[in-house]
Design a protein around this motif. Sequence first.
Motif, PDB file in Angstrom:
ATOM      1  N   GLY A   6       0.797  -1.231   0.000  1.00 12.21           N
ATOM      2  CA  GLY A   6       0.000   0.000   0.000  1.00 12.21           C
ATOM      3  C   GLY A   6       0.825   1.275   0.000  1.00 12.21           C
ATOM      4  N   GLU A   7       0.393   2.253   0.798  1.00 16.72           N
ATOM      5  CA  GLU A   7       1.043   3.566   0.828  1.00 16.72           C
ATOM      6  C   GLU A   7       2.467   3.499   1.382  1.00 16.72           C
ATOM      7  N   ASN A   8       2.746   2.472   2.180  1.00 13.15           N
ATOM      8  CA  ASN A   8       4.082   2.338   2.779  1.00 13.15           C
ATOM      9  C   ASN A   8       5.027   1.483   1.936  1.00 13.15           C
ATOM     10  N   ALA A  48       7.267   1.979  -0.382  1.00  8.44           N
ATOM     11  CA  ALA A  48       8.683   2.366  -0.523  1.00  8.44           C
ATOM     12  C   ALA A  48       9.477   2.025   0.732  1.00  8.44           C
ATOM     13  N   LYS A  49       8.943   2.403   1.905  1.00  5.23           N
ATOM     14  CA  LYS A  49       9.636   2.112   3.168  1.00  5.23           C
ATOM     15  C   LYS A  49       9.725   0.613   3.401  1.00  5.23           C
ATOM     16  N   LYS A  50       8.640  -0.099   3.096  1.00  7.49           N
ATOM     17  CA  LYS A  50       8.621  -1.550   3.281  1.00  7.49           C
ATOM     18  C   LYS A  50       9.656  -2.227   2.375  1.00  7.49           C
ATOM     19  N   ALA A  51       9.756  -1.736   1.138  1.00 10.97           N
ATOM     20  CA  ALA A  51      10.712  -2.320   0.193  1.00 10.97           C
ATOM     21  C   ALA A  51      12.141  -2.116   0.682  1.00 10.97           C
ATOM     22  N   GLU A  52      12.450  -0.918   1.189  1.00  5.34           N
ATOM     23  CA  GLU A  52      13.796  -0.651   1.709  1.00  5.34           C
ATOM     24  C   GLU A  52      14.098  -1.554   2.903  1.00  5.34           C
ATOM     25  N   LEU A 101      11.494  -4.895  -7.304  1.00  8.74           N
ATOM     26  CA  LEU A 101      10.776  -4.151  -8.328  1.00  8.74           C
ATOM     27  C   LEU A 101       9.310  -4.009  -7.943  1.00  8.74           C
ATOM     28  N   LEU A 102       8.920  -2.797  -7.544  1.00  5.68           N
ATOM     29  CA  LEU A 102       7.514  -2.534  -7.239  1.00  5.68           C
ATOM     30  C   LEU A 102       6.775  -2.364  -8.559  1.00  5.68           C
ATOM     31  N   PHE A 103       5.904  -3.302  -8.855  1.00  3.56           N
ATOM     32  CA  PHE A 103       5.218  -3.304 -10.149  1.00  3.56           C
ATOM     33  C   PHE A 103       3.732  -3.061  -9.967  1.00  3.56           C
TER      34      PHE A 103
END
Length: 213
Positions: A157-159, A161-165, A182-184
């Motif tokens: 969801g909205e998080n 980017a932080k979750k991916a890092e 890769l967020l697709f």
Amino acid sequence: MEVKFIKASPTENMTLLIETPVAREKQLAVAERLIVYAEQAGYIEEAENPAAEKRLQMMAGEFCGNASLSLAAWLAQKKNLQIGEKTEITLEVSGAEELVRCEMKREAEHRFLGRVAMPLPQTIEKRAFTLDGERIELTVVVFAGITHILVPASLWGENAAKKAEHAARVWAKELPPVFGLLLFDEQEKSLKPLVAVEDVSLIWERGCGSGTS
């Protein structure tokens, strides 16, 4: 140490091509100091295969399609092509088992349109990962020089980017030295690549050739 490099922007994936000879065992450390100016760095070396014009040795020995195009564009520029002219350039590239062929067309004084023959993946598989106690099954695409994990953008969801890092740091110990998360977004057909290089960098890149491939 004085280092001479070329700066290129293939699909906005800012790349440094380092001309100064640097011993392989020092390349990662030198590149780490330089990538404050870009997203990634590779070294221009002489090719061992006589069929290749040059060798591109990426900072951690990975494969990179955009950096390959950058080197091909630089070599094409040195041939003094006229606007509209094309040339084919063959390269040795780290992380690629075969020679990499590029087609370059000069469109303006400092702009080229390029095509690169991307290496095929070795495997495409489902793999289970654990993050904060949650088990997640994701698709992993393994190339000889880089591994990519496809993460649905809707997963976090909205998080996202932080979750991916966070995930990249947690999963690094079970992945190769160079990998991408890769967020697709399947609806938008858009890709946000987060690329990790050993303990050196974790960067949201504006473009990723192997990730797109």
